[in-house]
Design an enzyme around this catalytic site. Structure first.
Site, PDB file in Angstrom:
ATOM      1  NE  ARG A  84       3.483  11.793  -9.469  1.00 16.67           N
ATOM      2  CZ  ARG A  84       4.612  11.917  -9.760  1.00 16.67           C
ATOM      3  NH1 ARG A  84       4.879  12.031 -11.350  1.00 16.67           N
ATOM      4  NH2 ARG A  84       5.892  12.142  -9.272  1.00 16.67           N
ATOM      5  CG  ASP A  85      -0.990  12.582  -7.300  1.00 17.66           C
ATOM      6  OD1 ASP A  85      -0.838  11.104  -8.103  1.00 17.66           O
ATOM      7  OD2 ASP A  85       0.709  12.676  -7.213  1.00 17.66           O
ATOM      8  CG  ASP A 117       0.301   8.152  -2.322  1.00 15.79           C
ATOM      9  OD1 ASP A 117       1.423   7.277  -2.491  1.00 15.79           O
ATOM     10  OD2 ASP A 117       0.038   9.106  -3.269  1.00 15.79           O
ATOM     11  CG  PHE A 146       0.553   6.802 -10.429  1.00 18.95           C
ATOM     12  CD1 PHE A 146       0.073   4.879 -10.556  1.00 18.95           C
ATOM     13  CD2 PHE A 146       1.971   7.639 -10.563  1.00 18.95           C
ATOM     14  CE1 PHE A 146       1.516   5.050 -11.081  1.00 18.95           C
ATOM     15  CE2 PHE A 146       2.900   6.638 -11.263  1.00 18.95           C
ATOM     16  CZ  PHE A 146       2.839   5.531 -10.894  1.00 18.95           C
ATOM     17  CD1 TRP A 182       4.509   1.741  -5.073  1.00 19.42           C
ATOM     18  CD2 TRP A 182       5.887   2.252  -7.156  1.00 19.42           C
ATOM     19  NE1 TRP A 182       3.541   3.033  -6.314  1.00 19.42           N
ATOM     20  CE2 TRP A 182       4.561   2.677  -7.486  1.00 19.42           C
ATOM     21  CE3 TRP A 182       6.410   1.212  -8.669  1.00 19.42           C
ATOM     22  CZ2 TRP A 182       4.295   3.045  -9.067  1.00 19.42           C
ATOM     23  CZ3 TRP A 182       6.188   2.012  -9.334  1.00 19.42           C
ATOM     24  CH2 TRP A 182       5.435   2.635 -10.166  1.00 19.42           C
ATOM     25  CG  MET A 217      -1.064   1.219   1.423  1.00 18.01           C
ATOM     26  SD  MET A 217      -1.967   1.065   3.380  1.00 18.01           S
ATOM     27  CE  MET A 217      -3.710   0.627   2.971  1.00 18.01           C
TER      28      MET A 217
HETATM   29  C1  FRU Z   1       3.028   9.486  -3.734  1.00 12.60           C
HETATM   30  C2  FRU Z   1       3.092   9.170  -5.414  1.00 12.60           C
HETATM   31  C3  FRU Z   1       2.376   9.886  -6.424  1.00 12.60           C
HETATM   32  C4  FRU Z   1       1.590   8.598  -7.806  1.00 12.60           C
HETATM   33  C5  FRU Z   1       2.304   7.561  -6.195  1.00 12.60           C
HETATM   34  C6  FRU Z   1       2.453   6.191  -7.139  1.00 12.60           C
HETATM   35  O1  FRU Z   1       3.586   8.854  -2.813  1.00 12.60           O
HETATM   36  O2  FRU Z   1       4.515   9.153  -6.109  1.00 12.60           O
HETATM   37  O3  FRU Z   1       2.652  10.953  -6.658  1.00 12.60           O
HETATM   38  O4  FRU Z   1       0.335   9.141  -7.554  1.00 12.60           O
HETATM   39  O5  FRU Z   1       2.436   7.493  -5.684  1.00 12.60           O
HETATM   40  O6  FRU Z   1       2.203   5.652  -6.339  1.00 12.60           O
END
Ligand code: FRU
Length: 489
Positions: free
Chosen positions: A151-152, A37, A96, A61, A35
């Site tokens: 992203r995000d 974010d 992501f 990851w 796990m």
């Molecule tokens: C932050 C991050 C985000 C990305 C995700 C990928 O920890 O790097 O920017 O969306 O994790 O897993």
């Protein structure tokens, strides 16, 4: 039991790895695998939802999915099926981070789809009417040009429009946050750069969040590439905030510079959402990139923090408190009635074999003459030390788990010792979260105690320390067991 079943039972520990007893009791962790974010935090149809970056096949990851858990009270979490799996050309290299809102009766998720051998990042939608099964709608927002770091997305509704902030970097490698607006979550128009880093605040800003507290506009960012500065920015990456003002169509005016929101070893990529009663709740990843994750030996890695309630003080500082729901789960409270004076290096036992406990202590700083005092959890082979250094006016947290390669330097926060010092400590099987002086600071760290390393004592090293109050309820889980579908049990 048949011979075959016995053989399978005997093999399970090997297939699933060991069990060090580190799986959390009242925090969200993956049922198996990895796990990072928290994503899509939301309240929908009577449940709080927590999604998270997830690789289900190994405790490391990998190809990102969205794991999913839900809860009625933010303490008893129920695992649900994986919500999002890479399947479209636009998200084939990973789903992501992103956020969730309720729109037209659906729980609607926006996430970053990664594709093109991880060289493209585009924002995609998915929605669900039952809060469990999601249908993808595909890409709704592209950057154009180089979108390798785009992203995000974090959504909110304001003045009859949807807004989204997205983390990015400038061509000359400074972190920035981009702002977009939409009437319907599908057609987006670019509103400009909301904020960007000076040469000190990092080369990339991940997981931005933008919300109102006390009539101020908070921009929360996760910069990468900020150098340590004394006691500040000691982790690999940081999470922190600006306080300012903003209205749709205008610029963001920063009134208070960047401040870290947690001071422990393990806190990153947090996200907030609005609870139905108007509270602003924050949950973070209780980990840090490049940490050791010794629980990987047990088949899972990393966890989320306890949900926290945010408020903004009149001096523009965010106050962080544990969600008030914890009060309902306090049971079997043991507490002292008279002040306890600790002296002569003889520690005072507060909890034996603590696993899922909250401990609140109050040190009477006026009667305390010791220059160093605090709480100690563990023994000489593995420990966590929470110590007040009176001369420095700081509370330090030091971890020592050499069997797992964790002997790094302490983390700390400034504390006001002119009045009583209150610590509200949340222990779970492999985490500790220390809330200082009712919202003034918080430190979150992973810990790796084994048998014999779960006793908590109060101590001093010189003079006397006076403990005017302590309470140690056991945090009971009374509804859905969190480990319901953890495979290796
Ligand atoms: C932050 C991050 C985000 C990305 C995700 C990928 O920890 O790097 O920017 O969306 O994790 O897993």
């Amino acid at each position: 039991m048949s011979k075959l079943l016995l053989t399978i039972a005997a093999l399970l520990p090997i297939l699933c790895g060991a069990d060090h007893g580190w799986y959390p009791v009242y925090h969200v962790a993956p049922p198996q695998g990895w796990m990072n974010d928290p994503n899509g935090l939301s309240y929908f149809d009577g449940y709080y939802h927590a999604f998270y970056q997830h690789y289900p096949y190994a405790p490391e990851w990998g190809l990102m999915h969205w794991g999913h858990a839900r809860s009625k009270n933010m303490l008893n979490w129920e695992h649900l099926p994986i919500a999002l799996t890479p399947s479209l050309p636009e998200d084939i290299d990973g789903i992501f981070s992103g956020s969730g809102v309720v729109n037209e009766g659906n729980l609607t998720l926006i996430y970053t789809g990664v594709s093109g051998n991880s060289t493209h990042q585009e924002q995609c939608l998915a929605y669900s009417s039952d809060g469990v099964n999601f249908t993808k709608e595909g890409v709704v927002l592209k950057k154009g040009g180089n979108d390798e770091n785009f992203r995000d997305p974090k959504l909110w509704w304001q003045d009859d429009s949807w807004f989204v902030v997205i983390g990015s970097k400038t061509d000359d490698n400074r972190g920035e946050v981009l702002l977009y607006r939409s009437p319907d979550l599908k057609d987006w128009s670019y509103e400009g750069v909301l904020a960007s880093a000076d040469d000190k605040l990092g080369y990339m800003w991940e997981c931005p969040d933008f919300f109102t507290l006390n009539n101020k506009q908070i921009l929360l960012i996760n910069p990468q590439g900020v150098e340590q500065d004394g006691y500040d920015y000691q982790n690999l990456y940081q999470t922190g905030y600006f306080v300012g003002s903003w209205a749709p169509g205008g610029n963001y005016t920063v009134e208070e510079g960047f401040k870290e929101i947690d001071h422990g070893h393990d806190f990153y990529a947090s996200q907030t959402f609005l609870a139905p009663d108007g509270r602003r709740i924050l949950i973070g990843w209780l980990a840090m990139w490049e940490s050791e994750f010794p629980e990987g030996a047990d088949g899972w890695a990393a966890m989320l923090t306890l949900p926290r309630e945010l408020t903004l003080s009149d001096s523009n500082v965010i106050e962080v408190r544990p969600i008030r729901e914890v009060q309902k789960y306090r049971e079997e409270i043991s507490s002292n009635s008279d002040p306890i004076t600790i002296s002569g290096g003889a520690p005072y036992g507060l909890l034996a074999d603590a696993k899922a406990n909250e401990v609140t202590v109050r040190f009477d700083t006026a009667s305390t003459t010791a220059k160093t005092y605090g709480l100690f959890f563990g023994n000489e082979a593995g420990s966590l030390n929470i110590s007040v250094n009176v001369d420095l006016g700081r509370l330090f947290v030091t971890r020592y788990y050499p069997n797992y390669n964790i002997t790094e330097s302490e983390r700390s926060v400034a504390v006001d010792l002119s009045g009583p010092l209150n610590l509200d400590v949340f222990l779970d099987s492999s985490s500790i979260e220390i809330f200082v002086n009712d919202g003034a600071g918080v430190l979150s760290s992973r810990i790796y105690p084994v048998d014999g390393q779960r006793d908590l004592v109060a101590y001093q090293t010189d003079g006397v320390a006076v403990l005017s109050q302590y309470k140690s309820p056991i945090l009971r889980k009374v509804e859905v067991p969190i480990v319901e579908n953890k495979k290796c049990e």
